[in-house]
Design an enzyme around this catalytic site. Structure first.
Site, PDB file in Angstrom:
ATOM      1  N   GLU A 137       0.854  -1.189   0.000  1.00 33.18           N
ATOM      2  CA  GLU A 137       0.000   0.000   0.000  1.00 33.18           C
ATOM      3  C   GLU A 137       0.890   1.240   0.000  1.00 33.18           C
ATOM      4  O   GLU A 137       2.082   1.133   0.295  1.00 33.18           O
ATOM      5  CB  GLU A 137      -0.887   0.003   1.260  1.00 33.18           C
ATOM      6  CG  GLU A 137      -1.814  -1.198   1.310  1.00 33.18           C
ATOM      7  CD  GLU A 137      -2.702  -1.214   2.552  1.00 33.18           C
ATOM      8  OE1 GLU A 137      -2.584  -0.278   3.382  1.00 33.18           O
ATOM      9  OE2 GLU A 137      -3.495  -2.148   2.667  1.00 33.18           O
ATOM     10  N   SER A 142       7.522  -2.705   3.056  1.00 30.99           N
ATOM     11  CA  SER A 142       8.259  -3.730   3.798  1.00 30.99           C
ATOM     12  C   SER A 142       7.501  -4.153   5.050  1.00 30.99           C
ATOM     13  O   SER A 142       7.446  -5.332   5.400  1.00 30.99           O
ATOM     14  CB  SER A 142       9.621  -3.182   4.223  1.00 30.99           C
ATOM     15  OG  SER A 142      10.375  -2.858   3.082  1.00 30.99           O
ATOM     16  N   ARG A 265      10.314 -16.787  -2.985  1.00 27.29           N
ATOM     17  CA  ARG A 265      11.623 -16.095  -2.971  1.00 27.29           C
ATOM     18  C   ARG A 265      12.662 -16.782  -3.842  1.00 27.29           C
ATOM     19  O   ARG A 265      13.387 -16.100  -4.579  1.00 27.29           O
ATOM     20  CB  ARG A 265      12.112 -15.893  -1.531  1.00 27.29           C
ATOM     21  CG  ARG A 265      11.364 -14.753  -0.889  1.00 27.29           C
ATOM     22  CD  ARG A 265      11.869 -14.318   0.466  1.00 27.29           C
ATOM     23  NE  ARG A 265      11.097 -13.144   0.854  1.00 27.29           N
ATOM     24  CZ  ARG A 265      10.513 -12.958   2.030  1.00 27.29           C
ATOM     25  NH1 ARG A 265      10.639 -13.852   2.992  1.00 27.29           N
ATOM     26  NH2 ARG A 265       9.821 -11.861   2.266  1.00 27.29           N
ATOM     27  N   GLU A 388       9.304  -8.931  -3.332  1.00 23.62           N
ATOM     28  CA  GLU A 388       9.381 -10.154  -2.509  1.00 23.62           C
ATOM     29  C   GLU A 388      10.333  -9.994  -1.325  1.00 23.62           C
ATOM     30  O   GLU A 388      11.051 -10.912  -0.946  1.00 23.62           O
ATOM     31  CB  GLU A 388       9.832 -11.359  -3.350  1.00 23.62           C
ATOM     32  CG  GLU A 388       8.854 -11.783  -4.398  1.00 23.62           C
ATOM     33  CD  GLU A 388       7.613 -12.451  -3.806  1.00 23.62           C
ATOM     34  OE1 GLU A 388       6.519 -11.886  -3.989  1.00 23.62           O
ATOM     35  OE2 GLU A 388       7.738 -13.496  -3.175  1.00 23.62           O
ATOM     36  N   GLY A 389      10.295  -8.814  -0.730  1.00 30.77           N
ATOM     37  CA  GLY A 389      11.195  -8.533   0.394  1.00 30.77           C
ATOM     38  C   GLY A 389      12.455  -7.894  -0.122  1.00 30.77           C
ATOM     39  O   GLY A 389      13.194  -8.497  -0.904  1.00 30.77           O
TER      40      GLY A 389
END
Ligand SMILES: Cc1cc2nc3c(=O)[nH]c(=O)nc-3n(C[C@H](O)[C@H](O)[C@H](O)COP(=O)(O)OP(=O)(O)OC[C@H]3O[C@@H](n4cnc5c(N)ncnc54)[C@H](O)[C@@H]3O)c2cc1C
Ligand SMILES: Cc1cc2nc3c(=O)[nH]c(=O)nc-3n(C[C@H](O)[C@H](O)[C@H](O)COP(=O)(O)OP(=O)(O)OC[C@H]3O[C@@H](n4cnc5c(N)ncnc54)[C@H](O)[C@@H]3O)c2cc1C
Lengths: 411, 369
Positions: A137, A142, A265, A388-389
């Site tokens: 958002e 993170s 990941r 993805e991080g």
């Protein structure tokens, strides 16, 4: 017994995908980088037909619905090898390939048999279908536990309100003009409960109250759309929640949602490897044309700067590749790979940015020119260190694991 | 088929060596470094593990297990985790026995190998490195000449582990061919060969418990069958790669030792009201160490696996060697940093790890198989 050889079946698949990457992706890679927001429909339709006809392509999960992993005991490994090959062709085009993707992975991981049937069977139809995952958002990236989108129960429906950004394939999955797809949306059913209140919901393309508001203009992976989705009193059926609607006392449920990252990941890592290898292969070819060979085994004092750079790039990529294969292999063998998946992602994300930046530098005018693809690979590469991080988030996951800290103790 | 798991036998060996490194090696590491020697009792207990005798065929008195570079890498990592100098001492005999096993004639093997199957530690060694900044193992300056039925070796070596103790040493020298090109060649030289002179014990920054010496070879005459695999360049490449894999595996062990030490310290040490491990600056360094230790091990295993398949592993072994040298040094340095001022003090192990880690980056020919 330790073995680094791929099975003949996987090698054959890799071979096939390499041909495809070379002949169907490379020739249009530049075109869809320059024509951002246009879709490579010929390529998309071809990939759809291909993925139905054969078992290739990432995220092919339709076949073993309901059956256990014995059916396909190296699916994760097969997937990372496939994704590396396709991303070697073009990372943006790879991301635009229709299929279950991240949303489908979530349904596959935690959906009920009924939900799997309802949503995953769409991927067997005649027309391409996408799914997407909407977590991020404007105010929470993170820190995904801080999302503000709400889901409120109202009779037979959940009512969603909020804004999601940066949703990969959100346009293709969320707009019914493009496909009969769906979006998996993270929302909170109880803000006071923090992460325990976060649930995921499946929203069908075209559901009233969901608007695809815009698509971002990006540095790279331009063939892939990155959409903003606005939810205004968007009503979805009660049984479109993934997992239990209860708010548990602990954050176990949230951990469950996060567990899908253990599968995805390594896939992002694999995509990074593909881009990195594209750059490395190109550098090797160019050096060869200039008569420069890389001499393995030479005394360190005799290495040229070019050789050193090239060998560093090559070793870093191989290190990342082995970490990636290991993370996928562990999942195929039913082992917990949370730590190893983050290692693969953190390493590959960083390595690919460094390798591609170095490639631009080493090739000088060839590297910087838009006549060639090297500069594009550098732009495409960077995303792997973010989604993805981010690099930092994956390092934090590793650190928590090795130090035995909770997310409260280290954040 | 891809597989990242050791087989049962390797796991068993690993367990044994882990316990030995933890219970026997590490407790002696500091004292051995200060005193500059490895306690005899420890050497004997290390010998009793059978790491040298293991792969020697039964006909020579060994246990007859097949030599595996991968198993060797597992052992080397675990021993070096305990202490690099002690590990190198314990494995030094393999510098001679492994090349003998791989490339020696039956006659030579039956002459030399039984000595390595006895009750007590039998030193062996290899003289690879030369005292010059641009030493190149592929083109050593030490020369090998044919003279009648014999060969003659001349040159200077340094960093020869157990140089004054080993009865036989493997010497790396360059054979000049008719075409003028120099090819590396490994020669077994007895210490009492006329012309061979063992120099002073060297004083090094790290690896202080390990005796290393210089070696002068002044026209040392050796019989033909002591030159291993004459003219076989693939064999010499394989030997170099076995060494690279062994040294790299030891680097992984040192890196892991430093990482473990720093991690445990970071959980205990408090600053600003928290364990320092809870500070990202420290936590991220530790995370990088964990990730790189695994990455390095996988690179080493891949090279070892290729060697065990008898394929040319030059690229893999060479790249693993380069990578592990760089990364192990960085990890040891960061580990010391995690301990702050305390890391600089010899009460803690990390300064020793750093001194030892520096050796990998420097000693290209530090040879362990
Ligand atoms: C092209 C593209 C596609 C995407 N696709 C999707 C998608 O399909 N679905 C989806 O939900 N999201 C998607 N994202 C979003 C992506 O996952 C987020 O951008 C990412 O998680 C980072 O969040 P953020 O951008 O808000 O950065 P922030 O969270 O604001 O981070 C900014 C910086 O601070 C660092 N940082 C944050 N927290 C910490 C911490 N605790 N410690 C140390 N450093 C910290 C980060 O590492 C980063 O460097 C996509 C993004 C892009 C650009
Ligand atoms: C040879 C020598 C001479 C010295 N001489 C003097 C002297 O004359 N006078 C004197 O008073 N002192 C002296 N010192 C002490 C020196 O100043 C301290 O060692 C130094 O300040 C670090 O403190 P520490 O060793 O307690 O490490 P710690 O404070 O325990 O730090 C350990 C690690 O944690 C890190 N860390 C700590 N806090 C944070 C944080 N908030 N965020 C991120 N990382 C953090 C540090 O950077 C370090 O890497 C000397 C030390 C040595 C080794």
């Amino acid at each position: 017994m330790v073995d680094f050889e791929l099975s003949p079946e996987i090698m054959a698949q890799r071979e096939q995908l390499h041909m495809l990457a070379e002949h169907a992706m490379r020739p249009i890679a530049r075109e869809y980088d320059e024509r951002e927001h246009e879709k490579p429909w010929d390529f998309i339709n071809m990939m759809w037909q291909l993925s139905k006809a054969s078992d290739i392509g990432p995220g092919k999960e339709g076949k073993q619905d309901g059956k256990k992993k014995a059916v396909d005991s190296n699916r994760n490994l097969r997937t990372v090898i496939a994704v590396e090959e396709l991303s070697w062709g073009d990372a943006g085009l790879y991301l635009s390939i229709p299929g279950p993707g991240l949303g489908g992975a979530a349904v596959q991981a935690v959906g009920t048999p009924e939900q799997k049937e309802r949503f995953l069977s769409r991927f067997k139809g005649d027309k391409p279908v996408w799914s997407a995952m909407a977590i991020t958002e404007p105010g929470a990236g993170s820190d995904s536990a801080a999302i503000q989108t709400t889901a409120v129960r109202d009779g037979d429906h959940w009512v969603l309100n909020g804004t999601k950004i940066f949703c990969t394939s959100g346009l293709m999955a969320g707009d019914p003009k493009n496909s009969n797809g769906f979006i998996v949306v993270w929302a909170t059913v109880d803000r006071a409960a923090g992460r325990a209140g976060i649930k995921s919901f499946i929203v069908d393309a075209g559901t009233p109250g969901m608007t695809v508001a815009k698509c971002e203009d990006k540095l790279g992976i331009r063939a892939s759309d990155t959409a903003t989705l606005i939810f205004e009193d968007c009503r979805i059926p009660l049984d479109n929640i993934l997992g239990s609607p209860e708010v548990p006392k602990t954050s176990e449920g949230f951990k469950g949602v996060m567990a899908t990252f253990d599968a995805t990941r390594p896939i992002v890592a694999a995509s990074a490897l593909g881009v990195g290898r594209a750059a490395l292969d190109f550098v090797r070819e160019e050096l060869k044309k200039q008569g420069v060979e890389i001499r393995y085994g030479v005394a360190p004092s005799k290495l040229t700067a070019i050789e050193r750079d090239f060998m560093d790039m090559e070793t870093q990529l191989q290190a990342a590749r082995l970490l990636t294969w290991r993370a996928a292999w562990m999942m195929d063998n039913g082992q917990k790979n949370n730590l190893e998946a983050s290692m693969a992602k953190a390493k590959a994300g960083l390595v690919v940015t460094q390798v591609t930046q170095k490639a631009v530098e080493m090739l000088g005018p060839l590297g910087y020119s838009r006549q060639l693809l090297v500069e594009k690979w550098m732009r495409d590469a960077k995303i792997n260190d973010i989604f993805e991080g981010t690099q930092q988030i994956n390092m934090m996951i590793i650190a928590r694991r090795i130090l035995g800290y909770t997310s409260k103790e280290l954040s | 088929m891809i597989n990242f798991e050791l087989d049962d036998e390797q796991k068993l060996i690993r367990e044994t060596v882990i316990a030995f490194a933890r219970d026997e090696i590490r407790p002696h590491a500091r004292e051995a470094d200060e005193k500059g020697s490895v306690p005899a009792a420890l050497l004997q207990r290390g010998w009793d593990l059978g790491l040298v005798q293991n792969m020697i065929p039964e006909e020579y008195g060994g246990f007859g297990t097949e030599h595996s570079a991968l198993t060797g890498a597992v052992i080397a990592e675990e021993l070096a985790y305990g202490d690099l100098a002690i590990a190198t001492h314990l494995l030094a005999p393999r510098l001679l026995t492994v090349p003998l096993l791989e490339f020696g004639s039956t006659e030579l093997k039956s002459r030399l190998l039984p000595a390595f199957c006895g009750e007590s530690f039998e030193p062996g060694s290899a003289a690879v490195v030369e005292p010059r900044f641009d030493f190149d193992p592929a083109a050593p300056a030490t020369t090998l000449r044919r003279e009648g039925d014999d060969y003659v070796v001349s040159g200077a070596k340094c960093y020869v582990p157990l140089g004054a103790q080993a009865k036989h040493l493997l010497v790396l020298a360059g054979l000049t061919n008719g075409d003028g090109a120099v090819h590396p060649q490994a020669i077994v030289v007895a210490r009492d060969t006329p012309g061979l002179r063992v120099g002073e014990r060297e004083k090094n920054m790290g690896l202080k418990a390990l005796e290393t010496t210089t070696l002068d070879l002044d026209a040392c005459r050796v019989p033909r069958d002591q030159v291993l695999a004459v003219g076989d360049q693939a064999a010499m490449r394989r030997l170099a790669n076995l060494w690279r894999v062994g040294v790299s595996a030891m680097a992984v062990g040192v890196a892991r030792a430093a990482y473990d030490y720093a991690r445990e310290y970071a959980k205990e040490r408090r600053a600003f009201g928290q364990a320092i491990g809870q500070k990202q600056a420290i936590a991220f360094m530790l995370a990088e160490m964990a990730m790189e230790v695994d990455a390095m091990r996988l690179l080493v295993w891949e090279a070892a696996w290729k060697l065990d398949r008898h394929e040319d592993a030059t690229r893999e072994a060479y790249l693993a060697r380069r990578y592990t040298s760089d990364v192990t040094l960085r990890i040891a340095d960061n580990a010391l940093q995690v301990l702050g001022g305390h890391g600089y003090i010899r009460d803690h192990m990390v300064e020793l790890f750093l001194r030892n880690a520096r050796g990998f980056a420097t000693l290209e020919g530090l040879a362990i198989a």
